[in-house]
Design an enzyme around this catalytic site. Sequence first.
Site, PDB file in Angstrom:
ATOM      1  N   HIS A   1      49.435  31.948  49.513  1.00 30.40           N
ATOM      2  CA  HIS A   1      49.297  31.609  48.237  1.00 30.40           C
ATOM      3  C   HIS A   1      50.321  32.450  47.312  1.00 30.40           C
ATOM      4  CE1 HIS A   1      45.505  30.302  49.653  1.00 30.40           C
ATOM      5  NE2 HIS A   1      45.646  29.397  48.768  1.00 30.40           N
TER       6      HIS A   1
ATOM      7  N   ILE B   1      48.752  28.817  34.780  1.00 33.05           N
ATOM      8  CA  ILE B   1      48.520  27.491  34.977  1.00 33.05           C
ATOM      9  C   ILE B   1      47.135  26.751  34.997  1.00 33.05           C
ATOM     10  CG2 ILE B   1      49.119  27.259  37.428  1.00 33.05           C
ATOM     11  CD1 ILE B   1      50.987  25.062  36.561  1.00 33.05           C
ATOM     12  N   GLY B   2      46.475  27.689  35.855  1.00 37.52           N
ATOM     13  CA  GLY B   2      44.897  27.267  35.861  1.00 37.52           C
ATOM     14  C   GLY B   2      44.222  27.424  34.664  1.00 37.52           C
TER      15      GLY B   2
ATOM     16  N   THR C   1      38.874  30.188  40.926  1.00 34.18           N
ATOM     17  CA  THR C   1      37.782  31.058  40.639  1.00 34.18           C
ATOM     18  C   THR C   1      37.425  30.929  38.907  1.00 34.18           C
ATOM     19  OG1 THR C   1      38.206  32.380  42.445  1.00 34.18           O
ATOM     20  CG2 THR C   1      36.614  33.267  40.621  1.00 34.18           C
ATOM     21  N   SER C   2      38.577  31.133  38.353  1.00 35.39           N
ATOM     22  CA  SER C   2      38.302  31.285  36.820  1.00 35.39           C
ATOM     23  C   SER C   2      37.750  29.790  36.055  1.00 35.39           C
ATOM     24  CB  SER C   2      39.799  31.301  36.110  1.00 35.39           C
ATOM     25  OG  SER C   2      40.743  30.343  36.325  1.00 35.39           O
TER      26      SER C   2
ATOM     27  N   GLY D   1      29.362  34.976  41.012  1.00 36.64           N
ATOM     28  CA  GLY D   1      30.468  35.490  41.696  1.00 36.64           C
ATOM     29  C   GLY D   1      30.270  36.710  42.445  1.00 36.64           C
TER      30      GLY D   1
ATOM     31  N   ASP E   1      43.985  43.304  35.054  1.00 34.28           N
ATOM     32  CA  ASP E   1      43.668  42.162  35.640  1.00 34.28           C
ATOM     33  C   ASP E   1      43.815  41.089  34.904  1.00 34.28           C
ATOM     34  OD1 ASP E   1      42.083  40.747  37.720  1.00 34.28           O
ATOM     35  OD2 ASP E   1      40.756  40.250  36.058  1.00 34.28           O
ATOM     36  N   ALA E   2      44.417  39.926  35.445  1.00 35.52           N
ATOM     37  CA  ALA E   2      45.039  38.815  34.780  1.00 35.52           C
ATOM     38  C   ALA E   2      43.565  38.156  34.075  1.00 35.52           C
ATOM     39  CB  ALA E   2      45.673  37.625  35.533  1.00 35.52           C
ATOM     40  N   GLY E   3      42.531  37.870  34.696  1.00 37.79           N
ATOM     41  CA  GLY E   3      41.489  37.206  34.198  1.00 37.79           C
ATOM     42  C   GLY E   3      40.948  37.992  32.911  1.00 37.79           C
TER      43      GLY E   3
END
Length: 599
Positions: A217, A405-406, A446-447, A488, A558-560
């Site tokens: 990925h 993109i998600g 996940t997001s 999670g 962290d991106a999230g």
Amino acid sequence: MTRLFNEPAAFADEMIEGFVASHGRWVKRVSGGVVRNTKSTPDTVALVIGGGSGHYPAFAGLVGQGLAHGAAMGNLFASPSAQQVYNVSIAANNGAGVLLGYGNYAGDVLHFNQAQDRLRKEGIDCRSIAVTDDVSSAPLAERTKRRGIAGDLTVFKVAAAAAEAGYSMDDVVAIAERANDRTRSFGVAFTGCTLPGADHPLFSVPEGRMAVGMGIHGEPGIGETEIPTADELAELLVAKLLTEVPDGLETSGASARPRVVPILNGLGSVKYEELFVVYRRVAQLLAEAGLEAVDPQVGELVTSFDMAGTSLTLFWLDDELETHWNAPADAPAFRRGAVTAAALDASDGGELADVERSIPDATAESRAGAVRVLAALGAARTVVDANADELGRIDAIAGDGDHGIGMERGVRAAVEAATDAVARGAGAATTLHFAADAWSDKAGGTSGALWGMALRAVGDAVGDTKAPDAGAVAAGVAGAASAIMDFGKAKPGDKTLVDVLVPFRDALAAGVHAGQSLTDAWGAAATVAQQAADDTAALLPLMGRARPHAEKSLGTPDAGAVSMALIVRAIHNTFGEKSPAGNTPSNNTVLNNSVKENA
């Protein structure tokens, strides 16, 4: 670089449409993916596989007689949603239950388990097998944490053949687990892959260097070496895999001659001729080690867009596993032997128009609240669209780069669903529930699952009977935090969105308890959230795909966590009357002012 695309967010959907149009002899489209276009034997187990798009021939290319009955197909490098997995499973079910097969990634585990629970509640026997073949992603003592790469093929092929032979669900699961236990893979890459619309690859390798142990990925490798010769690469791959001979097998001694299926897999840009040169030496090394190579596979089987790399898989056989590996199969990307042609399935495959959801009664106050919910979601969409590329960039530093993109796909779907709900007179709760389901379904990953849970929890708290007040909203945020952590299993300090959500929850609750208005309490909590997102730069990831590359993420938030902080600030900007939803200057500058300083 991926050159041929239209709208990047539509790439996966358009790819599936073209795949089905060109492979109608084998597959037909259903909501969420594809299923066989031929009739299967009644009362046999159905194998439904799946994962993110971008890995062809995995996963749709493995659907056909003797192989999978269906494939749930997520967005690029993102797991399919639970709804997608459920839809494909219902369409593929032959009456004896459904075995779900997928690579061991956090998003896949979350969504496939959700679908499994739903199927079980409806009386369908449903089990799961998470493939864990990648030796570089966790030590042997933690095999359950390993990710699935090219070894997906061996597990899926054996499980499918057993199902085709009429095995019971228990026996299909048992042989799938045995195949997984006897499969090991290890990979390298020379360049990273580039998602449609992106200017840069998800990771880069210095000129003349090779990344060792990377994922499929875009996850960076666990180390780098000088680029070897083809023979030296073969020696590296074989030597690594022979350090993990499955329990109970001997590779030396007069009577020992274990049988293995070697799979030399191209990841996208390494040509077949190059793979053949490498495999020449792989074959020599296996023979020198006293192993008998059975049915070698050399080619592209699990790819990663245009990644220049390769992986070697060794599948250690026994008599039963070998029988099922060699059983006939006829799928678009994997064929062997001669299957008895099955009749075409004339059913529609489940590709029906969505049934319009009913709108529960709501008070005028709650309907007014629904309009504010829609404005908040519109603000979230604006800030995500403005920062999607940067969210993807920071996600790619130690993860897979798909976060931007998600999030785009999810929030756009949520706004569309909420717009429909408001137009039909929905209250605040129903609007949030519509948005939650759409976000989870379209974003996947996940997001997608976690944002779907968050919106649903807030909807549950505010209801459809009164205007959403500060207490109800704070309770909803608390419910969202509990649901996300329960599902999670992340906790503060793991470098996830929980590191923002928990302090945001606590600050919001404290402000409301102190008598502040929702506007003031939310604004103060949004400032806390921004600081918490910045602080994740100093953390090491303990969850998800970034975990094996923890040190690479030091210095980058962290991106999230960042996307959550951006969204809660954008939502606060809709509380007042002065600014249109999502169009204040701060929406587009928060990320640049915080993240890039830490990157």
